[in-house]
Design a protein around this motif. Structure first.
Motif, PDB file in Angstrom:
ATOM      1  N   SER A   1     -16.177   3.699  81.069  1.00  0.00           N
ATOM      2  CA  SER A   1     -16.807   2.380  81.366  1.00  0.00           C
ATOM      3  C   SER A   1     -15.887   1.827  82.367  1.00  0.00           C
ATOM      4  N   ARG A   2     -14.481   2.436  82.416  1.00  0.00           N
ATOM      5  CA  ARG A   2     -13.645   1.538  83.471  1.00  0.00           C
ATOM      6  C   ARG A   2     -13.584   2.315  84.717  1.00  0.00           C
ATOM      7  N   ASP A   3     -14.513   3.456  84.887  1.00  0.00           N
ATOM      8  CA  ASP A   3     -14.478   3.962  86.324  1.00  0.00           C
ATOM      9  C   ASP A   3     -15.203   3.367  87.270  1.00  0.00           C
ATOM     10  N   THR A   4     -14.836   3.359  88.416  1.00  0.00           N
ATOM     11  CA  THR A   4     -15.723   2.587  89.394  1.00  0.00           C
ATOM     12  C   THR A   4     -16.090   3.471  90.351  1.00  0.00           C
ATOM     13  N   LYS A   5     -15.679   4.643  90.688  1.00  0.00           N
ATOM     14  CA  LYS A   5     -16.018   5.732  91.796  1.00  0.00           C
ATOM     15  C   LYS A   5     -15.875   7.029  90.864  1.00  0.00           C
ATOM     16  N   ASP A   6     -16.702   7.937  91.484  1.00  0.00           N
ATOM     17  CA  ASP A   6     -16.646   9.305  90.726  1.00  0.00           C
ATOM     18  C   ASP A   6     -15.586  10.145  91.763  1.00  0.00           C
ATOM     19  N   ILE A   7     -14.247   9.944  91.533  1.00  0.00           N
ATOM     20  CA  ILE A   7     -13.108  10.425  92.400  1.00  0.00           C
ATOM     21  C   ILE A   7     -12.028  10.956  91.603  1.00  0.00           C
ATOM     22  N   TRP A   8     -11.149  12.097  92.000  1.00  0.00           N
ATOM     23  CA  TRP A   8     -10.153  12.554  91.374  1.00  0.00           C
ATOM     24  C   TRP A   8     -10.403  13.176  89.951  1.00  0.00           C
ATOM     25  N   PRO A   9     -11.400  14.350  90.061  1.00  0.00           N
ATOM     26  CA  PRO A   9     -11.859  15.191  88.946  1.00  0.00           C
ATOM     27  C   PRO A   9     -10.624  16.048  88.636  1.00  0.00           C
ATOM     28  N   SER A  10     -10.962  16.890  87.560  1.00  0.00           N
ATOM     29  CA  SER A  10      -9.986  17.966  86.991  1.00  0.00           C
ATOM     30  C   SER A  10     -10.070  19.130  88.279  1.00  0.00           C
ATOM     31  N   THR A  11      -8.929  19.386  88.727  1.00  0.00           N
ATOM     32  CA  THR A  11      -8.977  20.557  89.858  1.00  0.00           C
ATOM     33  C   THR A  11      -7.505  21.129  89.802  1.00  0.00           C
ATOM     34  N   ASP A  12      -7.644  22.337  89.778  1.00  0.00           N
ATOM     35  CA  ASP A  12      -6.463  23.381  89.645  1.00  0.00           C
ATOM     36  C   ASP A  12      -5.747  23.045  91.081  1.00  0.00           C
ATOM     37  N   ALA A  13      -6.522  22.780  92.208  1.00  0.00           N
ATOM     38  CA  ALA A  13      -5.854  22.777  93.602  1.00  0.00           C
ATOM     39  C   ALA A  13      -5.026  21.548  93.764  1.00  0.00           C
ATOM     40  N   GLU A  14      -5.385  20.547  93.102  1.00  0.00           N
ATOM     41  CA  GLU A  14      -4.746  19.102  92.762  1.00  0.00           C
ATOM     42  C   GLU A  14      -3.911  18.962  91.510  1.00  0.00           C
ATOM     43  N   LEU A  15      -3.484  20.150  90.856  1.00  0.00           N
ATOM     44  CA  LEU A  15      -2.788  20.124  89.755  1.00  0.00           C
ATOM     45  C   LEU A  15      -3.265  18.605  88.903  1.00  0.00           C
TER      46      LEU A  15
END
Length: 245
Positions: free
Chosen positions: A171-185
């Motif tokens: 409900s507080r997310d404004t953009k679909d960014i920074w998901p779970s990813t091993d590459a970005e730890l």
């Protein structure tokens, strides 16, 4: 404040200052000529030159009797300062740990405004050995310190190889960014719909950092073993109840 005082604040004082300034003024020269120009004994001058060489401010060129002393371009002072800053950053976790232990009480620091919030945010990357646990209210973060700043922060985190576990509320997310990813730890979970995170917190080692909304506009750093353990326990409880992204 004159040049002598400014360089003294960087640790270039006394004979080091005299020899360094003489080397800059003379260009390529011998130790003997440099000593004469500086008005110092040759041995004293040589010792200062060796020290300045270790600091990367002066270099020797040539060999044997043709060996010359050459001051490097003064722009290397930026590297000189950066190296000292990094040395202090590397020492801070250990020194803070010693300080808190000896003080026997929490260390609480309050910061106002955008610069203060940035200070609080970046403090969480001071120790690359820690796993970072965070709750992010994306709506508030977009307002302050802003997504560009958070993106720079994430890139720095990757360079330090710091893994991050993040809890967010859809409900507080404004953009679909920074998901779970091993590459970005990064591992992300979303809270149940009934649970909304309206503030950003970061838990690292014995420290908890809090970042308010743009309306209240402050950051807070609390260094306390007990408080960090308590907040860590609450984080883990919410983490278990949250949905993997």
């Amino acid at each position: 404040m004159d040049l002598k005082d400014k360089l003294a604040r960087l640790g270039i004082s006394g004979n080091l200052f005299t020899v360094y300034l003489s080397a800059i003024e003379m260009g390529a020269t011998t130790v003997t000529s440099l000593a004469k120009h500086a008005g110092l004994a040759r041995t004293t001058t040589y010792d200062a030159v060796v020290r300045l060489e270790e600091e990367g401010l002066i270099e020797f060129q040539g060999k044997d009797h043709r060996r010359m002393v050459v001051a490097r371009d003064p722009s290397v002072l930026m590297e000189y300062v950066a190296a000292r800053r990094q040395m202090v950053i590397d020492m801070l976790p250990q020194l803070r740990s010693m300080y808190n232990h000896s003080a026997g009480k929490p260390n609480i620091r309050f910061y106002e405004g955008l610069d203060g919030i940035r200070t609080v945010l970046w403090d969480s990357l001071r120790d690359s050995s820690q796993v970072l646990r965070a709750t992010f209210s994306m709506y508030e973060i977009e307002g302050i310190p802003g997504l560009d700043e958070i993106d720079r922060y994430f890139r720095a985190r990757l360079e330090k190889n710091i893994f991050m576990r993040v809890i967010r509320s859809r409900s507080r997310d404004t953009k679909d960014i920074w998901p779970s990813t091993d590459a970005e730890l990064r591992e992300v979970r979303f809270t149940p719909p009934a649970l909304t995170l309206a503030m950003t917190t970061l838990i690292y080692g014995n420290t908890v950092a809090l970042i308010s909304s743009k309306r209240e506009n402050y950051g807070l750093i609390i260094e306390s073993e007990e408080y960090a353990a308590h907040q860590g326990m609450l984080f883990e409880a919410v983490w278990m109840a949250s949905e993997p992204a």
